[in-house]
Design an enzyme around this catalytic site. Structure first.
Site, short mmCIF file in Angstrom:
data_model
loop_
_atom_site.label_atom_id
_atom_site.label_comp_id
_atom_site.label_asym_id
_atom_site.label_seq_id
_atom_site.Cartn_x
_atom_site.Cartn_y
_atom_site.Cartn_z
N CYS A 1 -1.35 0.78 9.14
CA CYS A 1 -0.07 0.06 9.19
C CYS A 1 1.04 0.90 8.57
O CYS A 1 0.96 1.29 7.40
CB CYS A 1 -0.20 -1.27 8.44
SG CYS A 1 1.33 -2.21 8.37
N SER B 1 -3.71 0.97 4.80
CA SER B 1 -2.61 1.92 4.58
C SER B 1 -2.69 3.11 5.54
O SER B 1 -1.68 3.77 5.79
CB SER B 1 -2.59 2.41 3.13
OG SER B 1 -3.66 3.29 2.86
N THR C 1 2.62 -0.26 5.18
CA THR C 1 1.72 -0.39 4.04
C THR C 1 1.43 0.99 3.48
O THR C 1 1.03 1.88 4.24
CB THR C 1 0.40 -1.07 4.47
OG1 THR C 1 0.70 -2.36 5.03
CG2 THR C 1 -0.56 -1.23 3.30
N THR D 1 4.52 -5.68 4.43
CA THR D 1 3.56 -5.27 3.40
C THR D 1 2.18 -5.75 3.79
O THR D 1 1.99 -6.35 4.84
CB THR D 1 3.97 -5.87 2.04
OG1 THR D 1 3.24 -5.21 1.03
CG2 THR D 1 3.71 -7.35 1.96
#
Length: 176
Positions: A160, A157, A163, A2
């Site tokens: 990654c 986001s 994410t 995350t």
């Protein structure tokens, strides 16, 4: 994993995180709440790592906050001690980013309690991306802490794969 990002700026501290949960290479949930308020909304905390492990740690950390009347640093140190020495807790795999109006800390399962430099905390698989984006915005814009966290998570986001762009963002404001 995350991405959890915290920015402390101009009497405001913000922690934000994405909502993606994965099992191996598969996304199993997209709206996990990885950032929460604790201790009567006086502390905010975010986690990176195993979801079940993190919820266990949230619960234990809140008990420490109650035991030590909301003293963030003392509660974090006592949690880290237990986490490091208890046979069952030692197996939990997660990181916590916690903050109150004055202090920000990263708590690890190795017993580390780290006060971050530059009033920034970034943990999880996208932490480095989010941290770099936040530093660039702090140094080159007049955005608020909340705006920086939102934009840095959005940038992360897009980079990654662990994410997503469903965020939970919590903030505290200090009068001092």
């Amino acid at each position: 994993m995350t991405t959890i990002l915290s920015v402390r700026l101009n009497k405001q501290v913000v922690i934000g995180g994405d909502g993606q949960a994965t099992l191996g290479n598969t996304i199993i949930k997209s709206n996990v709440k990885k950032v929460r308020t604790l201790y009567n909304n006086k502390v905010i905390a975010g986690f990176a790592g195993g979801t079940a492990d993190a919820f266990t740690l949230f619960e234990l950390f809140e008990k420490k906050l109650l035991m030590y009347q909301g003293q963030l640093q003392r509660s974090a140190i006592e949690l880290a001690k237990d986490w490091r020495t208890d046979k069952i807790l030692r197996k939990l795999e997660a990181l916590l980013a916690v903050a109150d109006k004055e202090t920000s800390l990263i708590v690890t399962g190795n017993g580390d309690v780290i006060q971050p430099e530059n009033n920034l905390m970034a943990i999880g698989s996208g932490g480095s991306y989010a941290q770099a984006a936040a530093i660039a915005m702090i140094e080159n814009t007049s955005l608020t802490a909340k705006q920086i966290v939102e934009k840095a998570l959005k940038i992360t986001s897009g980079i990654c794969i662990y994410t997503n762009n469903i965020f939970t963002i919590k903030e505290l404001t200090s009068e001092k």
